[in-house]
Design an enzyme around this catalytic site. Structure first.
Site, PDB file in Angstrom:
ATOM      1  N   ILE A  95      97.776  40.305 -30.498  1.00  0.00           N
ATOM      2  CA  ILE A  95      98.189  39.566 -29.301  1.00  0.00           C
ATOM      3  C   ILE A  95      99.169  38.456 -29.663  1.00  0.00           C
ATOM      4  CG2 ILE A  95      97.369  38.148 -27.365  1.00  0.00           C
ATOM      5  CD1 ILE A  95      94.557  39.498 -27.946  1.00  0.00           C
ATOM      6  N   TYR A 143      93.599  46.807 -29.827  1.00  0.00           N
ATOM      7  CA  TYR A 143      94.288  45.562 -30.178  1.00  0.00           C
ATOM      8  C   TYR A 143      93.258  44.461 -30.434  1.00  0.00           C
ATOM      9  CZ  TYR A 143      93.271  43.845 -25.459  1.00  0.00           C
ATOM     10  OH  TYR A 143      92.628  43.446 -24.323  1.00  0.00           O
ATOM     11  N   CYS A 144      93.732  43.430 -31.142  1.00  0.00           N
ATOM     12  CA  CYS A 144      92.893  42.248 -31.377  1.00  0.00           C
ATOM     13  C   CYS A 144      93.824  41.036 -31.489  1.00  0.00           C
ATOM     14  CB  CYS A 144      92.042  42.420 -32.635  1.00  0.00           C
ATOM     15  SG  CYS A 144      93.023  42.690 -34.125  1.00  0.00           S
ATOM     16  N   THR A 145      93.324  39.914 -31.981  1.00  0.00           N
ATOM     17  CA  THR A 145      94.108  38.677 -31.993  1.00  0.00           C
ATOM     18  C   THR A 145      95.375  38.773 -32.851  1.00  0.00           C
ATOM     19  OG1 THR A 145      91.982  37.565 -31.904  1.00  0.00           O
ATOM     20  CG2 THR A 145      93.922  36.168 -32.242  1.00  0.00           C
TER      21      THR A 145
END
Ligand SMILES: [Zn+2]
Ligand SMILES: [Zn+2]
Length: 327
Positions: A207, A178-180
């Site tokens: 996120i 996952y990332c932003t």
């Protein structure tokens, strides 16, 4: 007064090289008319952006972007802020819309390895046999992350593949990344598949989308963002906890009173424990401290606008902020 709306989105969809400039100019013209601020990164791969404006204007702008071929049905992450967290509108044409130094990788946003926030939660809560990896940089993961996630000590996304190889993860292992906002994982995933990892899943829209649907759940802390908000909290509001350290530009939350001028500022732990001169509110006060530690100087004006301006200045001069890929 009503808050401003902030929209983050990306789309991998080819834009012909010879029309990039034309698209850029059209976006600038439209943004000017609608008073849109923010940064658009575009290239032959598509578009990656975070924008802010008054809600109606922003909706109009997004509708306009959607009229370009291949840009229909954009998946958008929304948040809000009382102040626009950008100074102006800017379009940058780059080789990659998120930099991994792999312009040859072509993500497919629609493939089934994208988990919705709901599906993501189910895996996290019901399954055990997986590895959870945060693909962001160290200064981002320090601000907040998913429970039990591995956090690589990387300063740039381009270092992610190298770090991954050092982890010796079995190729068939289920890996969650996952990332932003999801875009880094798009490339990470294709890269990982190329290296034989065949069981990789990513959090769709990152996120930011997860927090829209599941605040105070599996994500802990705040989510770092690459604009003047520094981070957003679980309700996607601008951080009240984090500022940028006036000395190194990394996120900071330790409130100090400047030994030189008595201004209250937030300095990061690393700087605070490194040298006495960093118990100051600015590079200027640190400099004066070294020259003459015992002499006080006049307190800075501490109004909101000055505070905001200093935040902007810091943003423009730091590693964290000079990496303006909106993720
Ligand atoms: Zn610092
Ligand atoms: Zn000071």
């Amino acid at each position: 007064m009503q808050d401003f709306t902030i929209a983050t989105f990306y789309r991998f969809s080819p834009i012909p090289k010879d029309s990039l400039l034309d698209v850029k100019n059209k976006l600038i013209e439209k943004a000017e008319a609608l008073q849109i601020k923010g940064l658009v990164i575009m290239g032959i791969e598509g578009i990656n952006t975070t924008l802010a404006a008054e809600k109606n204007n922003l909706d109009n702008f997004i509708s306009y972007v959607s009229t370009f071929e291949g840009f229909k049905d954009l998946s958008i992450k929304f948040s809000s802020a009382p102040v626009i967290p950008f100074r102006r509108f800017k379009v940058q044409i780059r080789d990659e819309i998120v930099t991994l130094n792999r312009p040859d990788l072509l993500p497919n946003e629609k493939d089934p390895s994208h988990l919705s926030p709901q599906e993501w939660n189910e895996v996290l809560k019901k399954e055990q046999d997986y590895i959870l990896i945060d693909t962001r940089n160290w200064y981002e993961t320090e601000v907040g992350k998913f429970k039990n996630a591995l956090t690589p000590p990387i300063t740039e996304f381009t270092d992610f593949p190298k770090w991954l190889e050092t982890q010796n993860i079995p190729k068939e292992k289920k890996v969650l990344i996952y990332c932003t906002g999801g875009i880094r994982c798009e490339k990470a995933q294709v890269e990982m598949k190329e290296h034989g990892y065949n069981n990789v899943f990513q959090l769709k829209d990152g996120i930011l989308k997860y927090l829209e649907e599941f605040p105070q759940d599996q994500f802990e802390g705040e989510c770092f963002v690459f604009d003047h908000r520094v981070a957003v909290d679980q309700e996607l509001k601008p951080s009240k906890v984090f500022d940028l350290c006036p000395h190194c530009g990394q996120p900071s939350k330790n409130e100090i009173t400047c030994v030189k001028c008595d201004t209250v500022a937030k300095v990061c732990e690393r700087c605070l424990s490194a040298e006495a001169k960093f118990e100051t509110c600015s590079k200027n006060c640190a400099h004066h401290y070294v020259m003459n530690p015992n002499k006080k100087i006049r307190k800075h004006t501490n109004s909101i606008s000055v505070f905001r301006d200093s935040k902007k200045l810091i943003l423009n001069n730091t590693k964290a902020a000079s990496n303006t890929d909106y993720k």
